[in-house]
Scaffold this active site. Structure first.
Site, short mmCIF file in Angstrom:
data_model
loop_
_atom_site.label_atom_id
_atom_site.label_comp_id
_atom_site.label_asym_id
_atom_site.label_seq_id
_atom_site.Cartn_x
_atom_site.Cartn_y
_atom_site.Cartn_z
CB CYS A 1 -0.95 0.00 1.19
SG CYS A 1 -1.97 -1.47 1.24
CG HIS B 1 -3.30 3.21 2.59
ND1 HIS B 1 -3.89 2.97 1.36
CD2 HIS B 1 -3.35 2.02 3.26
CE1 HIS B 1 -4.26 1.70 1.30
NE2 HIS B 1 -3.94 1.11 2.44
CG ASN C 1 -6.87 -1.04 1.67
OD1 ASN C 1 -6.18 -0.59 0.75
ND2 ASN C 1 -6.34 -1.54 2.76
N1 COA Z 1 -18.56 -8.90 9.77
C1 COA Z 1 -18.95 -9.23 11.01
N2 COA Z 1 -18.07 -9.57 11.95
C2 COA Z 1 -16.77 -9.60 11.63
C3 COA Z 1 -16.32 -9.26 10.33
C4 COA Z 1 -17.27 -8.91 9.39
N3 COA Z 1 -16.95 -8.56 8.13
N4 COA Z 1 -14.97 -9.37 10.31
C5 COA Z 1 -14.59 -9.75 11.53
N5 COA Z 1 -15.68 -9.89 12.33
C6 COA Z 1 -15.73 -10.30 13.73
C7 COA Z 1 -14.56 -11.15 14.14
O1 COA Z 1 -14.76 -12.50 13.76
C8 COA Z 1 -14.57 -10.96 15.63
O2 COA Z 1 -15.55 -11.80 16.16
P1 COA Z 1 -15.31 -12.56 17.57
O3 COA Z 1 -15.10 -11.46 18.57
O4 COA Z 1 -16.55 -13.33 17.74
O5 COA Z 1 -14.06 -13.36 17.35
C9 COA Z 1 -15.04 -9.52 15.81
O6 COA Z 1 -15.66 -9.15 14.56
C10 COA Z 1 -13.92 -8.57 16.13
O7 COA Z 1 -12.83 -8.85 15.26
P2 COA Z 1 -11.58 -7.90 15.21
O8 COA Z 1 -10.65 -8.38 14.13
O9 COA Z 1 -11.01 -7.74 16.60
O10 COA Z 1 -12.30 -6.57 14.77
P3 COA Z 1 -11.77 -5.13 14.74
O11 COA Z 1 -12.60 -4.27 15.57
O12 COA Z 1 -10.29 -5.08 14.93
O13 COA Z 1 -12.05 -4.73 13.21
C11 COA Z 1 -10.79 -4.55 11.18
C12 COA Z 1 -11.48 -5.51 12.17
C13 COA Z 1 -10.15 -5.41 10.11
C14 COA Z 1 -11.86 -3.69 10.57
C15 COA Z 1 -9.75 -3.70 11.96
O14 COA Z 1 -8.89 -4.54 12.69
C16 COA Z 1 -8.92 -2.88 11.05
O15 COA Z 1 -9.40 -1.92 10.46
N6 COA Z 1 -7.61 -3.22 10.89
C17 COA Z 1 -6.76 -2.57 9.96
C18 COA Z 1 -6.92 -3.29 8.64
C19 COA Z 1 -6.27 -2.58 7.51
O16 COA Z 1 -6.42 -1.42 7.38
N7 COA Z 1 -5.56 -3.35 6.69
C20 COA Z 1 -4.96 -2.91 5.52
C21 COA Z 1 -3.73 -2.15 5.78
S1 COA Z 1 -2.96 -1.75 4.31
#
Ligand code: COA
Length: 317
Positions: free
Chosen positions: A109, A242, A272
């Site tokens: 990215c 980004h 993204n």
């Molecule tokens: N829909 C519903 N639930 C979902 C889901 C979706 N699309 N994706 C994940 N979950 C669930 C998980 O399974 C988890 O459930 P559990 O508690 O029963 O295990 C719960 O939501 C929380 O998961 P978690 O990964 O801790 O969520 P989060 O609050 O961290 O949000 C992201 C997930 C990916 C949105 C967040 O971590 C994020 O934005 N990270 C950065 C990602 C990014 O920008 N990547 C690219 C960089 S270049």
């Protein structure tokens, strides 16, 4: 070192909204919007990444008012082009009928900022003058549409910029951090020449850790800019970050105590789009006439590698 003289972008026609993902996996519009801010993303279902990159490149050349023959170099940043060889840059070069050197960079990215850094060095050493940078991504190729934690996040798109000799680049810094296992995807092709066993090629990500890395990266870059240029966040007119997701951007904005209008976004429409997100956003603002000559732009990106890159550039077009 350099200035930006033209921008362009292109996205594929097919739009996947959150209802599309509700039919694929156990998710909801409410979860996706509240955790990421993403409402739709464009997915390349027909045609090639070369064609998408070509459209963005053509728009940038027209905006810069220069001909393909005036180009000295083409740099493409992408996780992967249409082929292992030739490079995406060579494919675009052939389509726009340029004759200059062309090569690809993969810095995930952060690819657009890495490309700017390479272009700045080559322009400063007077090796090349007019450089076309294209960041084009087909992330849908690597997305596992049964994994709800990643499939809702990514989209396809291409952004481009034409840069040339100038004094607009005030600061640029690219780097890496440890964390290969936090965000990766392989080619999906067999690695072992004898077994020919196919690898699983999908994006795998530790979301919470990437979230921390992203916010820390941007905030420490702002501190470094402050030290080196003696400017404050208040002096920056536009924060083009980004577009990974809205919560990352909002956390950064609130920490810096800056108003929303200084943080334009396109993740709600496009998801993204990896290296393409910043040049796509820059093109949108450029075409809407939002940038005024002399505006200070802060660009910052982070991604798999872990790669990171930030720059401050004066709008001088
Ligand atoms: N829909 C519903 N639930 C979902 C889901 C979706 N699309 N994706 C994940 N979950 C669930 C998980 O399974 C988890 O459930 P559990 O508690 O029963 O295990 C719960 O939501 C929380 O998961 P978690 O990964 O801790 O969520 P989060 O609050 O961290 O949000 C992201 C997930 C990916 C949105 C967040 O971590 C994020 O934005 N990270 C950065 C990602 C990014 O920008 N990547 C690219 C960089 S270049």
């Amino acid at each position: 070192m350099l200035k930006i003289i033209g921008t362009g972008r292109a996205v594929p026609d097919f739009i996947a909204d959150n209802a599309f993902f509700e039919r694929l996996v156990d998710t909801s519009d409410e979860w996706i919007v509240s955790r990421t801010g993403i409402k739709t993303r464009h997915i390349l279902t027909e045609g090639s990444l070369t064609e998408l990159a070509f459209k963005a490149a053509k728009n940038a050349l027209d905006n810069a008012n220069i001909k393909p023959n005036d180009l000295d170099l083409i740099i493409c940043s992408s996780l992967q082009g249409d082929y292992i060889t030739p490079s995406l840059a060579c494919c675009v070069k052939s389509k726009i009928k340029a004759t200059c050197p062309a090569f690809d960079i993969n810095a995930a990215c952060a690819g657009f900022i890495y490309s700017l850094n390479v272009a700045a060095g080559l322009i400063k050493s007077e090796i090349y003058n007019n450089v076309l940078i294209i960041s084009a991504e087909r992330l849908s190729k690597f997305v596992d549409y049964t994994d709800r934690s990643t499939c809702v996040l990514f989209g396809d798109g291409a952004g481009a910029a034409v840069v040339t000799e100038g004094n607009a680049l005030r600061y640029i810094n690219v780097g890496t951090e440890e964390g290969i296992e936090l965000l990766f995807a392989n080619s999906g092709l067999p690695q072992n020449c004898f077994t020919k066993k196919r690898e699983q090629g999908f994006i795998t990500m530790n979301g919470p850790e990437i979230f921390k890395f992203a916010t820390q990266t941007v905030l420490s870059a702002i501190k470094d800019v402050g030290k080196r240029l003696s400017i404050k966040a208040d002096d920056i007119k536009w924060f083009l970050l980004h577009q990974a997701n809205g919560r990352i951007i909002d956390t950064i904005r609130k920490t810096l105590k800056q108003p929303q209008e200084k943080f334009p976004e396109n993740h709600s429409k496009f998801g993204n789009t990896s290296a393409a997100s910043i040049p796509m956003l820059m093109d949108e603002l450029n075409r809407e006439g939002k940038f005024k000559k002399g505006d200070l732009l802060f660009l910052s990106a982070f991604g798999g590698g872990l790669t990171k890159g930030s720059c401050v550039i004066t709008w001088d077009k």
